[in-house]
Design a protein around this motif. Structure first.
Motif, PDB file in Angstrom:
ATOM      1  N   GLY A   1      10.672  13.758  14.178  1.00 58.34           N
ATOM      2  CA  GLY A   1       9.726  13.125  13.265  1.00 58.34           C
ATOM      3  C   GLY A   1       8.626  12.345  13.941  1.00 58.34           C
ATOM      4  O   GLY A   1       7.767  11.762  13.270  1.00 58.34           O
ATOM      5  N   THR A   2       8.626  12.320  15.278  1.00 54.27           N
ATOM      6  CA  THR A   2       7.586  11.587  16.011  1.00 54.27           C
ATOM      7  C   THR A   2       6.986  12.494  17.081  1.00 54.27           C
ATOM      8  O   THR A   2       7.525  13.547  17.405  1.00 54.27           O
ATOM      9  CB  THR A   2       8.142  10.311  16.659  1.00 54.27           C
ATOM     10  N   GLY A   3       5.887  12.043  17.655  1.00 57.03           N
ATOM     11  CA  GLY A   3       5.227  12.814  18.707  1.00 57.03           C
ATOM     12  C   GLY A   3       3.850  12.256  18.975  1.00 57.03           C
ATOM     13  O   GLY A   3       3.452  11.224  18.427  1.00 57.03           O
ATOM     14  N   VAL A   4       3.089  12.949  19.816  1.00 58.07           N
ATOM     15  CA  VAL A   4       1.720  12.531  20.098  1.00 58.07           C
ATOM     16  C   VAL A   4       0.934  12.536  18.797  1.00 58.07           C
ATOM     17  O   VAL A   4       1.055  13.449  17.989  1.00 58.07           O
ATOM     18  CB  VAL A   4       1.074  13.453  21.144  1.00 58.07           C
ATOM     19  N   ASN A   5       0.157  11.489  18.574  1.00 58.02           N
ATOM     20  CA  ASN A   5      -0.490  11.336  17.268  1.00 58.02           C
ATOM     21  C   ASN A   5      -1.847  10.663  17.465  1.00 58.02           C
ATOM     22  O   ASN A   5      -2.031   9.485  17.187  1.00 58.02           O
ATOM     23  CB  ASN A   5       0.402  10.501  16.347  1.00 58.02           C
ATOM     24  N   VAL A   6      -2.808  11.440  17.950  1.00 56.00           N
ATOM     25  CA  VAL A   6      -4.132  10.907  18.275  1.00 56.00           C
ATOM     26  C   VAL A   6      -5.093  11.268  17.146  1.00 56.00           C
ATOM     27  O   VAL A   6      -5.391  12.441  16.909  1.00 56.00           O
ATOM     28  CB  VAL A   6      -4.639  11.474  19.616  1.00 56.00           C
ATOM     29  N   ARG A   7      -5.581  10.245  16.455  1.00 56.95           N
ATOM     30  CA  ARG A   7      -6.495  10.455  15.328  1.00 56.95           C
ATOM     31  C   ARG A   7      -7.830  11.044  15.788  1.00 56.95           C
ATOM     32  O   ARG A   7      -8.134  11.074  16.975  1.00 56.95           O
ATOM     33  CB  ARG A   7      -6.741   9.124  14.612  1.00 56.95           C
ATOM     34  N   SER A   8      -8.630  11.482  14.833  1.00 57.56           N
ATOM     35  CA  SER A   8      -9.927  12.088  15.138  1.00 57.56           C
ATOM     36  C   SER A   8     -10.802  11.136  15.948  1.00 57.56           C
ATOM     37  O   SER A   8     -10.923   9.955  15.614  1.00 57.56           O
ATOM     38  CB  SER A   8     -10.646  12.461  13.841  1.00 57.56           C
ATOM     39  N   HIS A   9     -11.418  11.679  16.997  1.00 60.07           N
ATOM     40  CA  HIS A   9     -12.295  10.892  17.861  1.00 60.07           C
ATOM     41  C   HIS A   9     -13.342  11.822  18.458  1.00 60.07           C
ATOM     42  O   HIS A   9     -13.131  13.032  18.582  1.00 60.07           O
ATOM     43  CB  HIS A   9     -11.500  10.181  18.951  1.00 60.07           C
ATOM     44  N   PRO A  10     -14.495  11.281  18.859  1.00 54.98           N
ATOM     45  CA  PRO A  10     -15.618  12.113  19.323  1.00 54.98           C
ATOM     46  C   PRO A  10     -15.703  12.212  20.837  1.00 54.98           C
ATOM     47  O   PRO A  10     -15.157  11.387  21.578  1.00 54.98           O
ATOM     48  CB  PRO A  10     -16.825  11.348  18.783  1.00 54.98           C
ATOM     49  N   HIS A  11     -16.424  13.240  21.302  1.00 59.98           N
ATOM     50  CA  HIS A  11     -16.767  13.383  22.715  1.00 59.98           C
ATOM     51  C   HIS A  11     -18.202  13.898  22.816  1.00 59.98           C
ATOM     52  O   HIS A  11     -18.657  14.651  21.944  1.00 59.98           O
ATOM     53  CB  HIS A  11     -15.864  14.399  23.421  1.00 59.98           C
ATOM     54  N   ILE A  12     -18.875  13.535  23.892  1.00 55.61           N
ATOM     55  CA  ILE A  12     -20.146  14.176  24.269  1.00 55.61           C
ATOM     56  C   ILE A  12     -20.146  14.384  25.777  1.00 55.61           C
ATOM     57  O   ILE A  12     -19.462  13.670  26.520  1.00 55.61           O
ATOM     58  CB  ILE A  12     -21.403  13.361  23.872  1.00 55.61           C
TER      59      ILE A  12
ATOM     60  N   ILE B   1     -18.628  16.734  19.576  1.00 54.47           N
ATOM     61  CA  ILE B   1     -17.519  17.348  18.865  1.00 54.47           C
ATOM     62  C   ILE B   1     -16.525  16.248  18.527  1.00 54.47           C
ATOM     63  O   ILE B   1     -16.500  15.195  19.181  1.00 54.47           O
ATOM     64  CB  ILE B   1     -16.862  18.459  19.707  1.00 54.47           C
ATOM     65  N   VAL B   2     -15.725  16.475  17.509  1.00 50.31           N
ATOM     66  CA  VAL B   2     -14.673  15.544  17.104  1.00 50.31           C
ATOM     67  C   VAL B   2     -13.372  16.339  17.054  1.00 50.31           C
ATOM     68  O   VAL B   2     -13.353  17.483  16.588  1.00 50.31           O
ATOM     69  CB  VAL B   2     -14.972  14.925  15.726  1.00 50.31           C
ATOM     70  N   HIS B   3     -12.287  15.733  17.556  1.00 55.83           N
ATOM     71  CA  HIS B   3     -10.996  16.430  17.474  1.00 55.83           C
ATOM     72  C   HIS B   3      -9.858  15.445  17.327  1.00 55.83           C
ATOM     73  O   HIS B   3     -10.008  14.238  17.548  1.00 55.83           O
ATOM     74  CB  HIS B   3     -10.783  17.343  18.694  1.00 55.83           C
ATOM     75  N   SER B   4      -8.704  15.985  16.924  1.00 52.57           N
ATOM     76  CA  SER B   4      -7.474  15.211  16.854  1.00 52.57           C
ATOM     77  C   SER B   4      -6.385  15.979  17.587  1.00 52.57           C
ATOM     78  O   SER B   4      -6.483  17.191  17.790  1.00 52.57           O
ATOM     79  CB  SER B   4      -7.056  14.961  15.402  1.00 52.57           C
ATOM     80  N   GLU B   5      -5.351  15.257  17.993  1.00 52.16           N
ATOM     81  CA  GLU B   5      -4.197  15.859  18.655  1.00 52.16           C
ATOM     82  C   GLU B   5      -2.945  15.330  17.981  1.00 52.16           C
ATOM     83  O   GLU B   5      -2.695  14.123  17.981  1.00 52.16           O
ATOM     84  CB  GLU B   5      -4.213  15.520  20.146  1.00 52.16           C
ATOM     85  N   ARG B   6      -2.170  16.257  17.407  1.00 53.71           N
ATOM     86  CA  ARG B   6      -1.018  15.894  16.592  1.00 53.71           C
ATOM     87  C   ARG B   6       0.226  16.641  17.064  1.00 53.71           C
ATOM     88  O   ARG B   6       0.135  17.587  17.847  1.00 53.71           O
ATOM     89  CB  ARG B   6      -1.303  16.256  15.127  1.00 53.71           C
ATOM     90  N   PRO B   7       1.398  16.252  16.553  1.00 53.07           N
ATOM     91  CA  PRO B   7       2.615  16.988  16.905  1.00 53.07           C
ATOM     92  C   PRO B   7       2.531  18.439  16.455  1.00 53.07           C
ATOM     93  O   PRO B   7       1.874  18.769  15.461  1.00 53.07           O
ATOM     94  CB  PRO B   7       3.708  16.242  16.136  1.00 53.07           C
ATOM     95  N   GLY B   8       3.213  19.311  17.189  1.00 58.70           N
ATOM     96  CA  GLY B   8       3.230  20.731  16.855  1.00 58.70           C
ATOM     97  C   GLY B   8       4.467  21.115  16.073  1.00 58.70           C
ATOM     98  O   GLY B   8       5.040  20.300  15.328  1.00 58.70           O
ATOM     99  N   SER B   9       4.920  22.330  16.281  1.00 61.19           N
ATOM    100  CA  SER B   9       6.059  22.854  15.520  1.00 61.19           C
ATOM    101  C   SER B   9       7.376  22.213  15.909  1.00 61.19           C
ATOM    102  O   SER B   9       8.399  22.426  15.247  1.00 61.19           O
ATOM    103  CB  SER B   9       6.155  24.374  15.722  1.00 61.19           C
ATOM    104  N   ASP B  10       7.373  21.412  17.002  1.00 55.68           N
ATOM    105  CA  ASP B  10       8.590  20.737  17.440  1.00 55.68           C
ATOM    106  C   ASP B  10       8.761  19.354  16.811  1.00 55.68           C
ATOM    107  O   ASP B  10       9.624  18.578  17.226  1.00 55.68           O
ATOM    108  CB  ASP B  10       8.621  20.621  18.966  1.00 55.68           C
ATOM    109  N   LEU B  11       7.967  19.043  15.784  1.00 58.05           N
ATOM    110  CA  LEU B  11       7.977  17.701  15.194  1.00 58.05           C
ATOM    111  C   LEU B  11       9.349  17.300  14.676  1.00 58.05           C
ATOM    112  O   LEU B  11       9.761  16.151  14.826  1.00 58.05           O
ATOM    113  CB  LEU B  11       6.949  17.623  14.054  1.00 58.05           C
ATOM    114  N   GLU B  12      10.072  18.218  14.062  1.00 51.34           N
ATOM    115  CA  GLU B  12      11.318  17.862  13.392  1.00 51.34           C
ATOM    116  C   GLU B  12      12.538  17.917  14.307  1.00 51.34           C
ATOM    117  O   GLU B  12      13.670  17.845  13.827  1.00 51.34           O
ATOM    118  CB  GLU B  12      11.522  18.764  12.167  1.00 51.34           C
ATOM    119  N   ARG B  13      12.324  18.075  15.603  1.00 53.11           N
ATOM    120  CA  ARG B  13      13.449  18.027  16.541  1.00 53.11           C
ATOM    121  C   ARG B  13      13.085  17.134  17.717  1.00 53.11           C
ATOM    122  O   ARG B  13      11.918  16.802  17.926  1.00 53.11           O
ATOM    123  CB  ARG B  13      13.813  19.424  17.022  1.00 53.11           C
ATOM    124  N   GLU B  14      14.076  16.728  18.464  1.00 52.07           N
ATOM    125  CA  GLU B  14      13.807  15.942  19.662  1.00 52.07           C
ATOM    126  C   GLU B  14      12.943  16.774  20.606  1.00 52.07           C
ATOM    127  O   GLU B  14      13.200  17.959  20.825  1.00 52.07           O
ATOM    128  CB  GLU B  14      15.125  15.573  20.336  1.00 52.07           C
TER     129      GLU B  14
END
Length: 289
Positions: free
Chosen positions: A50-61, A100-113
């Motif tokens: 139920g946890t993982g990397v959780n980076v909200r939307s942010h910009p780059h140039i 550009i703006v992007h986010s980085e979130r948990p993948g398909s492994d979210l529900e397991r360790e």
């Protein structure tokens, strides 16, 4: 002439909330190695279900980001509408260009360790390409050249080396490779780049008369080759390429112009960057939470 060591960079540990990273670039003594202007070693971090990397939307140039994992999964979303999971050995190359703006979130492994372990780096764009259109490309692991030499398995992420060429796009001369060094291995490395460094991701190596532990970047100085060895085994990243001009950095913005960075800051405050479809949580500018 043998290669010599110019600088050993000890990492700065940065707490990102869910996990910490070890950052070797930029360093106060060396901003860049070739086009590499930012080099973060993520993890290994372990997450309960139920946890993982959780980076909200942010910009780059002004840069291209290169994400490469040893373990785990990250789900990338961006303002171009791209949704792309990355797995170990693959490459996510996101070119920010003019923005550009992007986010980085948990993948398909979210529900397991799960475990997250990898490298995220930024490549500075040449001055005449800083304002190109944003872009995203994904390269599966099986598209990257891999070969054995002297007890070392080499995977070429970007550039050309030892007669092999990576399909990953570059904007200036760039070398990026992942070396899995077996215990007792000895490898003669050719020095092919104007600027070049070795980052020890795991284990311990011998190079240039020094014993270098994990987490340290070895910036090389001159010469035409060196022997890399490891008594107990190691994982090493080669980075390098042509030197670019100095860059200014603020948060996720990189440019040769301070005025351009000020404009990017104001654009983010005023919500003038494009949104990430389906992920509207935004990270404010530093100090403006």
């Amino acid at each position: 002439m043998a290669q010599t060591i110019d600088l050993l960079i000890e990492p700065a540990v940065k707490d990102l909330g869910e996990f910490s990273v070890r950052r070797t670039l930029p360093d106060k003594r060396r901003q860049r190695v070739g086009p590499f202007i930012f080099f973060d070693h993520m993890g290994p971090a372990e997450f309960p279900p139920g946890t993982g990397v959780n980076v909200r939307s942010h910009p780059h140039i002004g840069i291209a980001t290169v994400t490469y994992l040893f373990e785990g999964e990250i789900l990338h979303r961006d303002s171009l509408g791209v949704v792309q999971a990355i797995h170990p050995g693959a490459i996510n190359l996101m070119t920010a260009g003019r923005g550009i703006v992007h986010s980085e979130r948990p993948g398909s492994d979210l529900e397991r360790e799960s475990t997250l372990h990898g490298i995220q780096s930024w490549i500075a764009l040449p001055a005449d390409q800083q304002e190109i259109a944003p872009d995203f490309a994904h390269y599966p692991a099986d598209e990257l050249p891999q070969w054995e030499d002297g007890g070392v398995t080499l995977r070429l992420i970007m550039g050309t080396y030892a007669g092999h060429s990576s399909p990953v796009k570059t904007y200036s001369r760039t070398l990026y490779a992942d070396l899995d060094v077996a215990a007792g291995a000895r490898l003669q490395l050719a020095v092919t780049e104007q600027q070049m460094a070795i980052y020890v991701a795991e284990g311990e190596i011998g190079v240039g008369g020094e014993t270098v532990p994990g987490g340290v970047m070895v910036v090389l100085d001159g010469g035409d080759g060196l022997e890399l060895s490891s008594d107990s085994g190691a994982r090493v990243m080669l980075v390098g390429g042509d030197a670019l001009g100095e860059r200014h950095m603020y948060w996720n913005f990189v440019s040769d112009s301070t005025a351009r960075i000020e404009q990017a800051k104001e654009d983010w405050r005023a919500d003038r960057f494009p949104a990430v479809p389906g992920d509207d949580e935004r990270i404010p500018l530093p100090g403006e939470e």
